[in-house]
Design a protein around this motif. Structure first.
Motif, PDB file in Angstrom:
ATOM      1  N   HIS A 187      -4.501  -2.140  -0.529  1.00  0.00           N
ATOM      2  CA  HIS A 187      -3.294  -2.724  -1.139  1.00  0.00           C
ATOM      3  C   HIS A 187      -3.317  -4.245  -1.101  1.00  0.00           C
ATOM      4  O   HIS A 187      -2.964  -4.865  -0.101  1.00  0.00           O
ATOM      5  CB  HIS A 187      -2.050  -2.203  -0.412  1.00  0.00           C
ATOM      6  CG  HIS A 187      -0.781  -2.442  -1.167  1.00  0.00           C
ATOM      7  ND1 HIS A 187       0.175  -1.473  -1.347  1.00  0.00           N
ATOM      8  CD2 HIS A 187      -0.304  -3.544  -1.797  1.00  0.00           C
ATOM      9  CE1 HIS A 187       1.180  -1.969  -2.048  1.00  0.00           C
ATOM     10  NE2 HIS A 187       0.910  -3.241  -2.334  1.00  0.00           N
ATOM     11  N   HIS A 233      -2.789  -7.937  -3.885  1.00  0.00           N
ATOM     12  CA  HIS A 233      -2.400  -8.471  -5.197  1.00  0.00           C
ATOM     13  C   HIS A 233      -3.278  -9.697  -5.410  1.00  0.00           C
ATOM     14  O   HIS A 233      -2.882 -10.829  -5.121  1.00  0.00           O
ATOM     15  CB  HIS A 233      -0.911  -8.801  -5.215  1.00  0.00           C
ATOM     16  CG  HIS A 233      -0.065  -7.597  -4.962  1.00  0.00           C
ATOM     17  ND1 HIS A 233       0.254  -6.706  -5.959  1.00  0.00           N
ATOM     18  CD2 HIS A 233       0.475  -7.091  -3.821  1.00  0.00           C
ATOM     19  CE1 HIS A 233       0.978  -5.717  -5.444  1.00  0.00           C
ATOM     20  NE2 HIS A 233       1.115  -5.930  -4.151  1.00  0.00           N
ATOM     21  N   LYS A 267       1.940   3.367 -10.860  1.00  0.00           N
ATOM     22  CA  LYS A 267       2.973   2.991  -9.890  1.00  0.00           C
ATOM     23  C   LYS A 267       4.270   2.541 -10.557  1.00  0.00           C
ATOM     24  O   LYS A 267       4.252   1.865 -11.575  1.00  0.00           O
ATOM     25  CB  LYS A 267       2.426   1.834  -9.045  1.00  0.00           C
ATOM     26  CG  LYS A 267       3.445   1.091  -8.180  1.00  0.00           C
ATOM     27  CD  LYS A 267       2.804  -0.122  -7.508  1.00  0.00           C
ATOM     28  CE  LYS A 267       3.800  -0.952  -6.731  1.00  0.00           C
ATOM     29  NZ  LYS A 267       3.191  -2.197  -6.211  1.00  0.00           N
ATOM     30  N   HIS A 327       3.781   2.133   1.072  1.00  0.00           N
ATOM     31  CA  HIS A 327       4.536   1.497   2.164  1.00  0.00           C
ATOM     32  C   HIS A 327       5.214   2.568   3.035  1.00  0.00           C
ATOM     33  O   HIS A 327       4.768   2.833   4.127  1.00  0.00           O
ATOM     34  CB  HIS A 327       5.599   0.485   1.696  1.00  0.00           C
ATOM     35  CG  HIS A 327       5.092  -0.526   0.726  1.00  0.00           C
ATOM     36  ND1 HIS A 327       3.978  -1.298   0.978  1.00  0.00           N
ATOM     37  CD2 HIS A 327       5.533  -0.915  -0.491  1.00  0.00           C
ATOM     38  CE1 HIS A 327       3.777  -2.111  -0.045  1.00  0.00           C
ATOM     39  NE2 HIS A 327       4.694  -1.904  -0.953  1.00  0.00           N
ATOM     40  N   ASP A 338      -1.064  -5.439   1.710  1.00  0.00           N
ATOM     41  CA  ASP A 338      -0.104  -5.983   0.744  1.00  0.00           C
ATOM     42  C   ASP A 338      -0.224  -7.504   0.687  1.00  0.00           C
ATOM     43  O   ASP A 338       0.776  -8.226   0.616  1.00  0.00           O
ATOM     44  CB  ASP A 338       1.340  -5.556   1.042  1.00  0.00           C
ATOM     45  CG  ASP A 338       2.228  -5.613  -0.204  1.00  0.00           C
ATOM     46  OD1 ASP A 338       1.708  -5.928  -1.296  1.00  0.00           O
ATOM     47  OD2 ASP A 338       3.430  -5.357  -0.085  1.00  0.00           O
TER      48      ASP A 338
END
Ligand SMILES: [Zn+2]
Length: 566
Positions: free
Chosen positions: A83, A85, A302, A395, A458
């Motif tokens: 995970h 970005h 998602k 999460h 994340d």
């Protein structure tokens, strides 16, 4: 057929002809029996043998083979962060380093420095900072941001923003400004806006919210970021929110220079659009799970279902209570957060995506959002078993025993961020009480139920693996799973600790499983890709607190050293 036959002949003819042999090491294979071996051989990007140094060298070495003596060092399978970005994070420090904003005082210093460097009237944007991670554990108000009065100032707290008095004035925000749909202009005791804009930052007028970047900038920033992942010991990542433009950036980087690490993309369309539009786009799109190859492919579909625990918008089973006001600027002590997509619409979207062949997930942090997603998964599961799709909870910060049992029953897996134990528990337990943190990343409970856990950070802002939001150092994140220690030094529900071996599986084979890649990578076994990391101490036996300080010495992807040196 033809390619399979050719492969067999090739292996047969050149078996003793490795490109690279690593020997005299402690190679933690993470195979089913969790063996350690001394040596491995690599050819054409694949592992061709593992075993004792004597065996592997005798059998696989030819005159052209490079042989590296590991000198007893530890090797792990290439680590996978399920995970990140990467584009957003790459751009965040592409032009300039971000200041470390860990307190309101530091934010004020940043504002003063920006004011000196720019003409009066120019907007100052405080880069995204999460209030629970500020030393003061509260959301900055208008007064905090009024350290300069001749510049409008905006504080980016993700879903919730802060504004100083001038920013409110130039945007025409007053005590009479109506709340936008789903948002709130938060007022102080005197009825005046206190500068906190919950889901209402669109009311700020004239601010350039983001720097502008060309496609070339984005390609370069992404390349830098992926290289930093490789340097951290990662050999594959899941980018968890892409749109068609982002996928094109990956393709461009790949065409230009190749990717240093493997990437699995998650398509996240905007769930606020009308259901019919979303469904027709899903049906018309050429994308679906596993489309692509071993370097770059699609993984998951998602939807962002709720807000964030760091900003008081995660959709909870229980109210945020009085401390929610201090931390998030909440005005209603009974507020439970925000569900962005109603359950019936979520079912419609997910149904279409499932029928298109997608693995499904939703961003869910609050407990009530988790329950809503599981309701939809159960409806889909009744139509057709959901387990083979490897659909997952993303999460799932505020789990519950009931939710765990439902996941186990359906074969739903999870993408978890245990680093938040360290970063966020001190503030969150003041909001919800320690008793409501009982199932905050309950790793032991998941694993005991046989629920597969993919480890993820994340990561979204910053280039420093330890200082980033969120820290993407995989050794730090595994340490968090093993110790459950917070930034305040407290151990949160020690009965939910897991072993080093289990933490390592979360960042290797289990993350690979989530990515439909466990047959190709995630362990050091003959036939798999030669993705691995050589580290500076023994992950399995070093003192527990040293785990977070482990440094990679060399990262190898597809048999090639992509970071460090061998
Ligand atoms: Zn994310």
């Amino acid at each position: 057929m033809y390619r399979g036959l050719l492969f067999l002949i090739t292996v047969g003819a050149f078996a003793a002809d490795a490109d690279l042999i690593l020997h005299n090491g402690k190679i933690v294979t993470v195979d089913a029996a969790f063996h350690a071996v001394e040596a491995m051989a690599i050819r054409d990007g694949r592992i061709t043998a593992t075993g004792s140094s004597r065996e592997v060298v005798a059998r696989e070495r030819s005159s052209r083979t490079r042989v590296v003596d590991l000198g007893g060092k530890t090797v792990l399978p290439g680590l996978i962060d399920a995970h990140v970005h990467a584009i957003e994070a790459g751009l965040s420090e592409y032009r300039a380093k971000l200041p470390p904003l860990d307190s309101i005082a530091a934010i004020q210093d940043y504002i003063r420095a920006q004011a000196k460097a720019t003409a009066p009237g120019t907007w100052i944007l405080v880069p995204r900072t999460l209030p629970p991670r500020l030393k003061e554990m509260r959301f900055p108000t208008r007064q905090d941001l009024d350290v300069v009065t001749d510049h409008p100032v905006a504080f980016d707290g993700s879903y919730v923003w802060g504004a100083n008095s001038l920013a409110l004035k130039v945007s025409g925000i007053t005590r009479d400004t109506p709340n936008p749909p789903g948002g709130e202009v938060v007022k102080g005791a005197d009825g005046e806006p206190n500068g906190i804009l919950r889901n209402a930052s669109q009311l700020l007028k004239g601010i350039t919210r983001t720097q502008s970047f060309t496609a070339d900038d984005k390609v370069a920033a992404l390349g830098q970021m992926l290289q930093l992942y490789a340097a951290a010991g990662l050999t594959a990542v899941g980018d968890r929110a892409v749109l068609p433009d982002d996928a094109a950036i990956y393709e461009k980087l790949r065409a230009r220079s190749g990717l240093p690490v493997r990437v699995v993309l998650t398509w996240r369309p905007n769930g606020a659009r009308p259901l019919e539009d979303l469904v027709s786009e899903i049906r018309a799109s050429s994308w679906t799970t596993n489309q692509g190859d071993d370097w770059l492919k699609f993984g998951t579909f998602k939807i962002t279902l709720d807000g964030g625990q760091s900003v008081g918008t995660a959709y909870q089973r229980m109210p945020y209570g009085p401390f929610g006001r201090q931390l998030y600027g909440q005005t209603d002590p009974d507020a439970r957060g925000t569900l962005f997509v109603d359950p019936e619409k979520l079912y419609g979207i997910m149904h279409a995506a499932r029928d298109k062949g997608w693995q499904l997930t939703a961003h869910v942090q609050g407990g009530a959002a988790i329950d809503t997603l599981l309701d939809v998964f159960e409806r889909l599961d009744r139509e057709r078993p959901i387990a083979p799709t490897r659909s997952h909870v993303m999460h799932g910060s505020f789990m519950s025993e009931a939710a765990l049992n439902r996941m186990q029953r359906m074969g739903v897996i999870a993408d978890v961020q245990p680093g938040w134990l360290y970063f966020d528990v001190p503030a969150l337990q003041r909001v919800f009480g320690l008793e409501n943190m009982r199932y905050f990343f309950p790793l032991r409970s998941y694993i005991d139920r046989g629920i597969i856990l993919a480890g993820g950070s994340d990561h979204m802002i910053g280039h420093d693996k330890n200082g980033a939001v969120n820290a993407f150092n995989p050794f730090f994140n595994m340490w968090a799973c093993i110790t459950r220690r917070t930034s305040a030094g407290q151990v949160v529900y020690p009965q939910e600790k897991i072993t080093r071996q289990e933490a390592l599986k979360m960042w290797t084979v289990w993350a690979a499983y989530l990515q439909f890649a466990e047959k190709a990578r995630g362990s050091i076994e003959t036939g798999k890709f030669a993705d691995l990391v050589v580290i500076d101490r023994d992950f399995l036996t070093c003192p527990e607190d040293d785990i977070r300080r482990i440094e990679p010495l060399a990262t190898v992807v597809n048999g090639r050293v992509v970071a460090g040196r061998l």
